[in-house]
Write a protein that holds these residues in place. Structure first.
Motif, mmCIF file in Angstrom:
data_model
loop_
_atom_site.group_PDB
_atom_site.id
_atom_site.type_symbol
_atom_site.label_atom_id
_atom_site.label_comp_id
_atom_site.label_asym_id
_atom_site.label_seq_id
_atom_site.Cartn_x
_atom_site.Cartn_y
_atom_site.Cartn_z
ATOM 1 N N ALA A 205 4.533 0.537 7.630
ATOM 2 C CA ALA A 205 3.960 1.355 6.565
ATOM 3 C C ALA A 205 4.586 2.741 6.530
ATOM 4 N N THR A 206 4.851 3.318 7.694
ATOM 5 C CA THR A 206 5.479 4.641 7.715
ATOM 6 C C THR A 206 6.882 4.587 7.141
ATOM 7 N N LEU A 207 7.657 3.585 7.525
ATOM 8 C CA LEU A 207 8.998 3.443 6.971
ATOM 9 C C LEU A 207 8.965 3.269 5.457
ATOM 10 N N LEU A 208 8.040 2.447 4.966
ATOM 11 C CA LEU A 208 7.964 2.230 3.518
ATOM 12 C C LEU A 208 7.460 3.470 2.792
ATOM 13 N N LEU A 209 6.578 4.235 3.422
ATOM 14 C CA LEU A 209 6.162 5.510 2.826
ATOM 15 C C LEU A 209 7.357 6.449 2.694
ATOM 16 N N VAL A 210 8.188 6.518 3.738
ATOM 17 C CA VAL A 210 9.372 7.381 3.666
ATOM 18 C C VAL A 210 10.308 6.888 2.565
ATOM 19 N N ALA B 234 0.804 -1.225 0.000
ATOM 20 C CA ALA B 234 0.000 0.000 0.000
ATOM 21 C C ALA B 234 0.838 1.276 0.000
ATOM 22 N N PRO B 235 1.926 1.385 0.754
ATOM 23 C CA PRO B 235 2.719 2.617 0.695
ATOM 24 C C PRO B 235 3.230 2.939 -0.710
ATOM 25 N N ARG B 236 3.687 1.932 -1.422
ATOM 26 C CA ARG B 236 4.163 2.168 -2.788
ATOM 27 C C ARG B 236 3.036 2.698 -3.661
#
Length: 253
Positions: free
Chosen positions: A127-132, A79-81
């Protein structure tokens, strides 16, 4: 040159911090991709906010801003991607990430389950790490890069009834300096905000009174209090502020 573009996650309720952030950034001339996941709120005591955030889009668009909405479940590792890719596809780039989403859970030590620990870390931390990660890969340098993550008050006092939540939020607190150092050479700042006890309709009367008893200013925080700080952090005047965990609590815990 295009307007600055921000991704703001966790814009699921009209009284929430995410909504206040979106309004503040739009007032500052920022175009927005807004993420929400109504199923999470529907499972909480406060419930979902039917029909939201559609009225917010109309409001912001009437003010001249471009706004895109994506429903995404951050328990899904892809989802972050998808969220960051949607912003880039719509606007041609992305400059600001405000990772405001959170999974809330009430489990003390005796209630603790592996499933809730894993889900809280998946949504709040992973999810926050992957969003960053995705944001940093896609930031094109048209405008200064800004990342704001959200923690809670776990470092200022005990929260024994919310162990999965505070563990996952505490991880973001500890990641702030390392992410900031890594991204500083790219001109991207990374800061984390603890908004303190914020009146978004989640507290029962007993909790509401207990917070007032320890708030020096005699009131709860409002979503707009957090939004003002975040608006400054992602703006041009905060370019020398990075790696900080900032408490916006009115002097309280």
């Amino acid at each position: 040159m295009r307007a600055p573009v921000a991704i703001v996650t966790g814009v699921g309720r009209r009284v929430g911090i995410g909504t206040a952030i979106a309004r503040r950034l739009a007032a500052d001339g920022v175009d927005l991709l807004i993420q929400s996941w109504p199923a999470h709120d529907a499972g909480q005591p406060w419930g979902a906010d039917p029909g939201w955030p559609a009225p917010l889009f109309e409001e912001l668009r009437a003010g001249g801003r471009s706004v895109v909405h994506v429903e995404a479940d951050f328990a899904d590792p892809d989802a972050p991607r998808r969220v960051v890719a949607a912003a880039v596809e719509r606007f041609g780039g992305v400059d600001v990430l405000v990772a405001n989403h959170a999974r809330s859970s009430d489990q003390d030590l005796e209630q603790l389950t592996a499933a809730e620990i894993d889900l809280s870390f998946a949504v709040n931390t992973r999810a926050t790490l992957l969003l960053v990660k995705e944001f940093a890969a896609r930031h094109g340098g048209t405008h200064p890069g800004r990342v704001v993550m959200m923690t809670s008050g776990q470092h200022r006092g005990p929260m024994p009834g919310e162990l999965p939540y505070i563990a996952s939020k505490g991880a973001l607190h500890q990641l702030t300096a390392s992410l900031a150092a890594h991204l500083a050479p790219r001109g991207i700042t990374v800061n984390t905000v603890n908004p303190g006890a914020t009146d978004t309709g989640w507290a029962d009367p007993a909790v509401h009174r207990a917070v007032l008893d320890v708030e020096p200013m005699g009131r709860w925080g409002t979503p707009e209090d957090a939004a003002r700080l975040i608006g400054w952090l992602v703006g041009p005047d905060a370019g020398w502020v990075t790696g900080e965990v900032i408490n916006s609590t009115g002097g309280g815990p």
